[in-house]
Motif scaffolding. Structure first.
Motif, short mmCIF file in Angstrom:
data_model
loop_
_atom_site.label_atom_id
_atom_site.label_comp_id
_atom_site.label_asym_id
_atom_site.label_seq_id
_atom_site.Cartn_x
_atom_site.Cartn_y
_atom_site.Cartn_z
N ARG A 105 0.63 -1.46 0.11
CA ARG A 105 -0.03 0.19 -0.06
C ARG A 105 1.03 1.78 -0.12
NH1 ARG A 105 -4.78 -1.47 4.50
NH2 ARG A 105 -5.76 -0.63 3.39
N GLU A 108 -0.71 4.65 -0.88
CA GLU A 108 -1.05 5.21 0.46
C GLU A 108 -0.45 5.91 1.86
OE1 GLU A 108 -3.42 2.11 -0.14
OE2 GLU A 108 -5.42 2.46 1.06
N LEU A 145 -3.83 6.34 10.61
CA LEU A 145 -3.49 5.60 9.79
C LEU A 145 -2.01 5.33 9.76
CD1 LEU A 145 -5.33 7.86 6.76
CD2 LEU A 145 -6.68 5.31 8.16
N ILE A 149 -2.05 1.09 10.32
CA ILE A 149 -1.64 0.15 8.91
C ILE A 149 -0.83 -0.36 8.16
CG2 ILE A 149 -2.02 0.33 5.82
CD1 ILE A 149 -3.98 2.24 6.10
N ARG B 361 -9.46 -2.36 0.77
CA ARG B 361 -8.81 -3.39 -0.10
C ARG B 361 -8.90 -2.81 -1.09
NH1 ARG B 361 -4.36 -5.40 2.84
NH2 ARG B 361 -3.90 -5.93 1.23
N PHE B 375 -15.11 10.02 10.46
CA PHE B 375 -13.93 11.18 11.50
C PHE B 375 -14.98 12.57 11.27
CE2 PHE B 375 -9.50 8.77 10.38
CZ PHE B 375 -9.45 8.47 11.11
N VAL B 423 -13.71 3.42 10.73
CA VAL B 423 -12.25 3.45 10.16
C VAL B 423 -10.94 2.37 10.68
CG1 VAL B 423 -9.97 4.64 10.08
CG2 VAL B 423 -12.40 6.07 10.83
N TYR B 427 -9.17 0.38 7.43
CA TYR B 427 -8.50 -0.01 7.20
C TYR B 427 -7.33 -0.78 7.18
CZ TYR B 427 -9.43 4.47 4.15
OH TYR B 427 -10.13 5.21 3.35
N PHE B 428 -7.24 -1.30 9.15
CA PHE B 428 -6.45 -1.75 9.70
C PHE B 428 -7.20 -3.63 8.84
CE2 PHE B 428 -5.47 1.69 13.18
CZ PHE B 428 -5.77 2.50 11.59
#
Lengths: 518, 477
Positions: A105, A108, A145, A149, B361, B375, B423, B427-428
């Motif tokens: 990624r 990003e 993030l 991530i 993804r 957010f 989130v 995202y994670f």
């Protein structure tokens, strides 16, 4: 520079880069990010070169009343300038450090970093109190993030903790800001508010609200616990940004808001700062001493170093404040570099355990040399940036309160202990594992990352005047703001009362005077 | 008389339009449902175009029963927009199962008439009629999926509890009428101005309790999660947007115009409801596994913040409430529009929060939009959701309620936890089974518009919205 809005341009460059990164693939995103950060660095260097020392307090100002109740007000003084240069200097290094370490990624990731850069620079440039708040808070999103991530095993816990801790800290600050703006009749300009005298009875509340935010950001003991978690789990470049720039926002906040806006409260509540800083210096240094994880050790050392910043800033004298500011800059470079050093060996062995390494000076001599420079700078060896800042901060602290200085000085000794222990266990002796012994020395990319920081560390150590000159006028202004409230220190030299009549051999005092001579 | 009829022109347009559409629906059947939906949107737009009180000062009609001022006009624009979006979102969602029926836009139009009456009411009876008109349409909408047991249950639950709330409200109205001798807001204010008797106080409390039910403020919120979960998702999106604005605007008008002299009495109620809502809306949401329930608690949480603005009272407080509701509608509708896109491989709607895992993804655009809404709902700058929170807290501080602002803002951190949890999931975490590919240009366009509105670009709208909300608020004072 004329009317060219250079500050807006500096903010826009990384933002455009971030948008471009999102639209491309991994390889191109890396190059775009590097180009954007280098361009930002170039502009920031231009800013430094054209900044008029001794000129107006606020330079390169821009104002657009875009948002009704607050405006797009930018401008910098010397303190902000140095922090902007620090940020712009570290960013290309972060991008380069993530070149191979980040494999998934990538667009990003680069976008998050560039967005982060814009927001951090915005914090230092904002001249409107609400614009400052927006930038200050917005940084949470990309950092959340980045940790979540691309972080390590326990990343989600660390990301939550980072986000909620810092959010809780800063929301109270917003209420204080609202109160202040209401008090000032809707005035949102930071320079005007800095010169506003808020009622003495309201100051402690406002001060505490700001303190809640900056103490978490700084971080000060006991609200520092998010930092080791965030540092350990963040990717290397994330740690560099955290230690290098994000932590500086706390100190910047103290200089920009707490001190000039609430001088009386700062003096009244100085015991909180000194008390917490003294605990932090000793306690977190001891904690650092027993860490097995390299990143954690450096994270705890950051807390200890930040305590020097708070001691210096709240010493209410020139040495202390200038020292605190230099520690901020120096720590930004040194701890960033130390995290990069950890990242170098982590990329090879994928372990942060100190026990896995050893004897690296045999197979990685260049690495060992650079690592040593940063270790020494962290210890505060004369000739490195660490010495200048900590020495000044301690001198200032001593003038404010000798006990604080005495306790803080033990931090230097403990700092030497844990850093040298770390260096010894990693670089000297024989390798504890075969993998460690087989690690290749630094690549050209890694040298290109670390060498500029080493040069800057030595420059700041040998000729700190380059960095102190732009800030001097602003420190002087700050001192004129706070001197009316400055508490008297216990270490000031008071003229002793000479034995009465001693110089004249007067009649009445003759026996005493005689006694003194014998 | 003619001037009276001109003042209610938007309501007339809506009524005639809705009746005509109902006839058309009866003749053409469900095949023409999409066309009727577009027509309904057109009717809403035309009604909005003829709103009095936008450029002119407006006025009162029918001997003070009905008022068309700039406050009502502002609220109506937001309500009509929310209703239109809810209709468009429903079209493609129902359409896939071929159970979209032509009554849907008609019911929403009827509900819109009720809401318009609510915000224009300057008499307790107009208020009640408007409220019931809106509610009756809403009860039917909640059970719109006849074949689905959950939908029927939601409709029934909503109806029973709604009737209870109406009863409480009517009781309060009767007390106020009995003790003040009038149902006109102005008359009540005049009567309250010279001292507040115990009977009047009881009336005030019951009216507030009845209205608190409609805005789902704690402790009258219990129906919200159940109804939001059971009702078809587009209906839930509708419930969370336009009727909330209408009820909130109504509450503001009643509080300020009718009960202005009793400020110190109702302020306690509002402060309690505000803090209880922000705390409970935050804490109770954490354990939810259904996204619609989560958004139900999120709406409770948000209503609490809007009430902080009402507690501040004064023009700044009222303006902040209007601003809050405007941005809230955009954020909530945006989040629901994303939820509407959630379907598994068989095309069945998915509501589990866990199914959002790894969305970034699979569907990066959708995940980005959802992250923006989350957010923003959490009130993190630079997203636009921060600004209305800023305004209500600012109003509270200016009204010497700094402690309220400090406590409320601290509770916003509780809410932030579950927003960032979403989130984190997107995202994670590793991807869950992918959603079915959908091609819904209308839905995608609406998501894009609302995401842009709550993005930092929204800040550029602050001067315009500030002017509009302050002008609207000035109409009440």
């Amino acid at each position: 520079m004329g009317d060219f809005p250079i500050l807006s341009a500096i903010l826009a460059l990384p933002l455009l880069g971030a948008a471009a990164c999102l639209l491309t693939g991994a390889t191109l995103a890396r190059w775009i990010a590097l180009a954007a950060t280098l361009a930002t660095l170039t502009l920031s260097a231009g800013l430094w070169l054209t900044y008029q020392v001794g000129g107006p307090q606020w330079q390169f100002t821009e104002y657009l009343p875009l948002f009704g109740r607050f405006g797009w007000a930018l401008g910098i003084d010397g303190i902000a300038l140095m922090l902007i240069v620090l940020t712009a200097f570290l960013m290309p290094i972060c991008i380069a450090a993530s070149w191979q370490a980040i494999g998934r990624r990538v667009p990003e990731y680069m976008a998050c970093f560039l967005l982060m850069e814009t927001l951090m620079l915005g914090v230092f440039m904002a001249q409107d109190i609400f614009l400052f708040y927006v930038f200050f808070e917005a940084g949470l999103i990309p950092m959340y993030l980045i940790i979540g991530i691309w972080g390590g095993g326990n990343r989600i816990y660390a990301a939550y903790k980072f986000f909620l801790y810092t959010l809780l800290g800063s929301v109270l600050m917003l209420v204080a800001m609202l109160w202040m703006v209401n008090f000032a009749g809707g005035e949102t300009s930071i320079p005007v508010l800095m010169a506003t005298d808020f009622p003495v009875e309201a100051q402690p509340w406002l001060w505490l609200a700001f303190f809640a935010s900056f103490a978490v950001k700084m971080p000060m003991w006991p609200v520092h616990t998010w930092l080791p978690d965030a540092h350990v789990e963040a990717p290397t470049a994330g740690s560099v940004i955290l230690a290098g720039v994000l932590l500086k926002m706390g100190g910047y906040g103290f200089v920009r808001f707490s001190l000039p806006m609430f001088p009386e409260a700062s003096a009244q509540l100085i015991w909180i700062i000194f008390g917490l800083s003294m605990v932090a210096v000793v306690y977190t240094s001891l904690v650092a001493l027993v860490q097995q994880d390299m990143k954690k050790l450096i994270a705890y050392s950051s807390v200890a170093h930040m305590a020097f910043v708070t001691i210096g800033l709240f010493a209410f004298n020139r040495q202390g404040i200038e020292g605190g500011l230099i520690v901020m800059l120096s720590h930004g470079l040194v701890s960033g570099a130390l995290f990069l050093c950890v990242g170098v060996v982590y990329d090879r062995l994928h372990s942060r355990e100190i026990e896995k390494y050893g004897g690296l000076s045999n197979n990685m001599p260049v690495y060992a040399l650079l690592f040593m420079v940063f270790t020494m700078a962290s210890v505060g060896l004369p000739g490195t940036s660490g010495f200048v800042g900590e020495f000044l901060a301690l001198v200032g602290g001593y003038r404010a309160n000798s006990w604080v200085a005495a306790v803080a000085t033990t931090g230097i000794i403990l700092g030497a202990a844990y850093m040298l222990l770390l260096y010894w266990r990693v670089a000297f002796g024989t390798a504890r594992t075969a993998e460690a012994a087989a690690m290749p020395d630094l690549s050209k990319r890694e040298i290109a990352i670390l060498a500029p920081i080493a040069a800057a560390v030595l420059w700041m150590g040998i000729y700190p005047e380059s960095f102190m000159r732009p800030m001097r006028g602003d420190v002087a202004w700050l001192l004129t703001r706070i001197e009316r409230a400055a508490p008297t220190g216990d270490a000031a030299v008071t003229p002793g009362r000479p034995p009465a009549g001693a110089p004249h051999h007067g009649e009445a005092a003759a026996p005493a005077g005689e006694g003194a001579h014998h | 008389m003619l001037s009276d009829l001109l003042l209610i022109l938007p309501e007339e347009i809506l009524s005639v339009g809705a009746l005509a559409l109902m006839m058309a629906a009866a003749w053409t059947g469900d095949r023409a449902a999409p066309a009727l939906t577009w027509l309904a949107v057109l009717i809403l737009a035309v009604a909005a175009a003829f709103l009095p009180g936008v450029r002119d000062p407006g006025g009162t009609a029918f001997g003070g029963l009905f008022i068309a001022d700039s406050f009502a006009a502002f609220a109506k624009i937001v309500i009509f927009a929310g209703a239109a979006v809810a209709m468009l979102a429903a079209m493609s969602w129902f359409g896939r199962d071929r159970d979209y029926r032509a009554e849907y836009p008609v019911l929403i139009l009827f509900s819109a008439i009720g809401m318009a009456m609510m915000v224009s009411a300057s008499d307790l009876l107009t208020l009640y009629v408007g409220l019931e008109l809106q509610s009756l349409a809403a009860y039917v909408l909640a059970s719109f999926q006849r074949s689905d047991a959950r939908s029927a249950e939601a409709g029934l639950k909503y109806f029973v509890l709604g009737a209870l709330a109406s009863g409480i409200l009517l009781y309060g109205i009767s007390l106020l009428y009995g003790f003040t001798g009038t149902t006109l807001f102005g008359g009540i204010a005049a009567a309250l101005g010279d001292g507040i008797s115990t009977g009047e106080l009881f009336g005030i409390v019951f009216v507030f309790a009845g209205l608190a039910f409609k805005i789902s403020a704690v402790p009258f919120h219990m129906w919200t999660p159940d109804v939001y979960e059971g009702a078809p998702t587009p209906v839930t999106a509708f419930f969370a947007s336009a009727p909330k604005v209408a009820a909130m605007a109504l509450l503001v008008r009643v509080a300020v115009e009718a009960m202005g002299p009793a400020l110190n009495e109702w302020r306690q109620i509002v402060i309690f409801a505000a803090l209880a809502s922000t705390i409970l809306g935050g804490v109770a949401a954490i354990g939810q596994t259904n996204i619609k329930r989560l958004l139900a608690y999120s709406s409770i949480n948000n209503v609490g913040f809007a009430l902080v603005g009402l507690a501040a009272a004064g023009p700044a407080g009222v303006a902040s409430v209007l601003f809050y509701m405007t941005v809230y509608v955009a954020m909530t509708l945006g989040a629901f529009l994303v939820v509407l896109r959630m379907r598994d491989a068989d095309g069945q709607p998915v509501e589990a929060i866990a199914s959002l895992a790894g969305l970034s993804r699979i569907r990066p655009g959708l995940a980005l939009a959802m992250a923006i809404f989350m957010f923003s709902l959490a009130g993190i700058p630079p997203l636009f959701g921060f600004w209305p929170k800023f305004l209500v807290f600012n109003a509270a501080v200016a009204a010497d309620l700094t402690w309220l602002a400090a406590v409320a803002i601290a509770t916003s951190v509780i809410g932030a936890f579950y927003y960032i949890m979403i989130v984190k999931l997107m995202y994670f975490d590793e991807p869950a089974p992918a959603f079915a590919e959908t091609r819904e240009p209308v839905g995608a366009g609406l998501i894009l518009v609302s995401a842009l509105f709550v993005s930092p670009l929204g800040y550029l709208l602050i001067p315009a919205l500030d002017r509009a909300t302050l002008a609207a608020a000035a109409a009440l004072f």
